[in-house]
Scaffold this active site. Structure first.
Site, PDB file in Angstrom:
ATOM      1  N   ASN A 140       0.878  -1.167   0.000  1.00 47.47           N
ATOM      2  CA  ASN A 140       0.000   0.000   0.000  1.00 47.47           C
ATOM      3  C   ASN A 140       0.911   1.211   0.000  1.00 47.47           C
ATOM      4  O   ASN A 140       1.411   1.618   1.055  1.00 47.47           O
ATOM      5  CB  ASN A 140      -0.917  -0.030   1.222  1.00 47.47           C
ATOM      6  CG  ASN A 140      -1.877   1.141   1.264  1.00 47.47           C
ATOM      7  OD1 ASN A 140      -1.791   2.073   0.457  1.00 47.47           O
ATOM      8  ND2 ASN A 140      -2.804   1.119   2.202  1.00 47.47           N
TER       9      ASN A 140
ATOM     10  N   ARG B  54      -2.480  -2.063  -3.526  1.00 47.64           N
ATOM     11  CA  ARG B  54      -3.697  -1.293  -3.316  1.00 47.64           C
ATOM     12  C   ARG B  54      -3.618  -0.045  -4.185  1.00 47.64           C
ATOM     13  O   ARG B  54      -2.656   0.716  -4.116  1.00 47.64           O
ATOM     14  CB  ARG B  54      -3.835  -0.873  -1.857  1.00 47.64           C
ATOM     15  CG  ARG B  54      -5.106  -0.058  -1.625  1.00 47.64           C
ATOM     16  CD  ARG B  54      -5.002   0.786  -0.375  1.00 47.64           C
ATOM     17  NE  ARG B  54      -6.217   1.569  -0.166  1.00 47.64           N
ATOM     18  CZ  ARG B  54      -6.260   2.692   0.525  1.00 47.64           C
ATOM     19  NH1 ARG B  54      -5.160   3.187   1.074  1.00 47.64           N
ATOM     20  NH2 ARG B  54      -7.391   3.346   0.662  1.00 47.64           N
TER      21      ARG B  54
ATOM     22  N   HIS C  10     -13.037   2.432  -0.215  1.00 48.58           N
ATOM     23  CA  HIS C  10     -12.976   1.328   0.750  1.00 48.58           C
ATOM     24  C   HIS C  10     -13.623   0.056   0.210  1.00 48.58           C
ATOM     25  O   HIS C  10     -14.066  -0.810   0.973  1.00 48.58           O
ATOM     26  CB  HIS C  10     -13.666   1.693   2.078  1.00 48.58           C
ATOM     27  CG  HIS C  10     -13.128   2.911   2.741  1.00 48.58           C
ATOM     28  ND1 HIS C  10     -13.923   3.959   3.161  1.00 48.58           N
ATOM     29  CD2 HIS C  10     -11.859   3.293   3.032  1.00 48.58           C
ATOM     30  CE1 HIS C  10     -13.172   4.900   3.706  1.00 48.58           C
ATOM     31  NE2 HIS C  10     -11.906   4.523   3.632  1.00 48.58           N
TER      32      HIS C  10
ATOM     33  N   GLU D 284      -8.044  -6.062   4.645  1.00 51.06           N
ATOM     34  CA  GLU D 284      -7.882  -5.679   3.247  1.00 51.06           C
ATOM     35  C   GLU D 284      -6.627  -6.295   2.632  1.00 51.06           C
ATOM     36  O   GLU D 284      -6.620  -6.664   1.453  1.00 51.06           O
ATOM     37  CB  GLU D 284      -7.824  -4.158   3.137  1.00 51.06           C
ATOM     38  CG  GLU D 284      -9.133  -3.479   3.517  1.00 51.06           C
ATOM     39  CD  GLU D 284      -8.992  -1.977   3.685  1.00 51.06           C
ATOM     40  OE1 GLU D 284      -9.252  -1.259   2.709  1.00 51.06           O
ATOM     41  OE2 GLU D 284      -8.623  -1.543   4.786  1.00 51.06           O
TER      42      GLU D 284
END
Length: 398
Positions: free
Chosen positions: A10, A90, A179, A384
């Site tokens: 990320n 991500r 999200h 996630e």
């Protein structure tokens, strides 16, 4: 693929979060954070947790490339670098280009960069992370997992603004949500934990952290959500205002003699819980302060929960019914008071909180925090990173 390892990244403008998963376990082999990237400080810190131990080192340099090099060296030292079969990234915004996760090629990377104008704080760092990994690991499959992809199933009446249609047609002005990876994951977990029909269920999922959004999930698909074209729309958040009168931009610009960009910065960085409380954007701090009699902290918490409950009611409309309400994210999973106040506003939907179950975050009852005769409210921890790892494995044939 049973013993293969997937790296999940990320990449942010000032931080790099990472996790390493063996795909036969949801428990990360190694996870951590490189922070203070791109700051005035000439050094950044790489911290990680592995084998139950927390460790850190100082990075000589302070940009994302330096952080990735330090991470690569760490993986080599631990004998993990050669076992990595793919890297999942991500990516915050996929615009209308991406309805699901994709293997990254030149065309996909170009489209990610085209979405920079929709997420100017996030997509540049996301793209840079992909390019650096391509350079450090040539030939390694890279997968992009988009926050917005899950919401591409929304119907037009849910995602369009009542603006001149040409703004959507020519400039992509519409609601995209965010999200999505978290909403999708906890919705799937709720179906399993509550023994719902995978093809016939109706949920509202509330991802509550410093950034917040709620989503209506019908039979596994997002049909509406609270965030809009940018992360500013929707619920009250840590430092973001959420929904406001659009005319406030002009009013505040003239009243305070500041530019539109300054107003937008105020709404993003100085509003929300922080703005109302004049104390903190951290819900833990505010709940503690409220208990000690701080009236503005108490007001911020109540305002947050009131607006959340209103949005949950609105999201129940396109579902036609509500099988369960899911709380997730740092606030959703841990803030007893937030769940208590929110459900108190939702008697119209048949919710009644069980205080004892709420006190243990539902851990003693399969996540459920509502009474036996109530509509179901459940706490589910989001993951996630694991969801990204699973998508990555799927796309490379795992």
């Amino acid at each position: 693929m049973a013993e293969s390892i997937v790296l999940v990244l990320n990449s942010g403008s000032s931080s790099l979060k990472f996790s390493l998963f063996c795909l036969n376990s949801q428990q990360a082999l190694l996870s951590g954070l490189a922070d203070r990237l791109g700051q005035d400080d000439p050094e950044a810190t790489l911290s990680w947790k592995a084998d139950g131990q927390k460790q850190s080192l100082t990075i000589a340099g302070a940009d994302q490339a330096d952080a990735l090099k330090a991470l690569l060296n760490l993986l080599k030292e631990r004998g993990m670098a050669d076992k990595i079969k793919a890297c999942g990234h991500r990516v915050v915004h996929g615009g209308e280009y991406f309805y699901e996760s994709v293997l990254v090629d030149d065309l996909a990377l170009d489209k990610i960069k085209r979405c920079i104008e929709l997420a100017p704080l996030h997509n540049p760092a996301n793209a840079l992370g992909i390019e650096e990994m391509q350079r450090l690991f040539p030939g390694l499959p890279q997968v992009a997992v988009f926050d917005t992809a899950f919401h591409q199933s929304m119907p037009k009446e849910a995602y369009l603004y009542a603006l001149p249609y040409e703004l959507y047609r020519d400039h992509g002005v519409r609601r995209y949500g965010a999200h999505g990876t978290s909403h999708k994951y906890v919705a799937q977990q709720a179906v399993k934990q509550l023994a719902l029909d995978p093809d016939n269920h109706a949920l509202v999922t509330a991802h509550l952290g410093n950034g917040c959004s709620a989503t209506a999930v019908l039979n596994g698909h997002s049909v509406d959500t609270t965030m809009g074209m940018t992360p500013l729309e929707g619920l009250v958040m840590g430092t973001r205002s959420g929904d406001i009168d659009p005319s406030l931009h002009q009013f505040l610009s003239e009243k305070l003699n500041i530019g539109i960009a300054d107003v937008t910065a105020m709404l993003n960085k100085k509003s929300g819980l922080l703005g109302v409380s004049e104390l903190s954007n951290d819900m833990r701090t505010l709940c503690d302060a409220a208990e000690q009699g701080n009236e503005q902290a108490d007001l911020a918490v109540h305002l947050f929960c009131y607006r959340l409950a209103k949005s949950i009611c609105a999201l129940a409309m396109p579902l036609g019914r509500l099988d369960a309400l899911v709380f997730t994210g740092g606030i959703g999973e841990n803030a007893l008071r937030v769940r208590e106040l929110t459900l108190a506003h939702l008697k119209l939907l048949g919710f009644e909180l069980d205080p004892a179950l709420n006190a243990t975050h539902g851990r003693d009852n399969n996540g459920l925090i509502s009474t036996a005769t109530s509509s179901k409210a459940v706490v589910i921890a989001t993951n996630e990173e694991w969801a990204i790892a699973q998508d990555t494995a799927r796309l490379i044939g795992g």
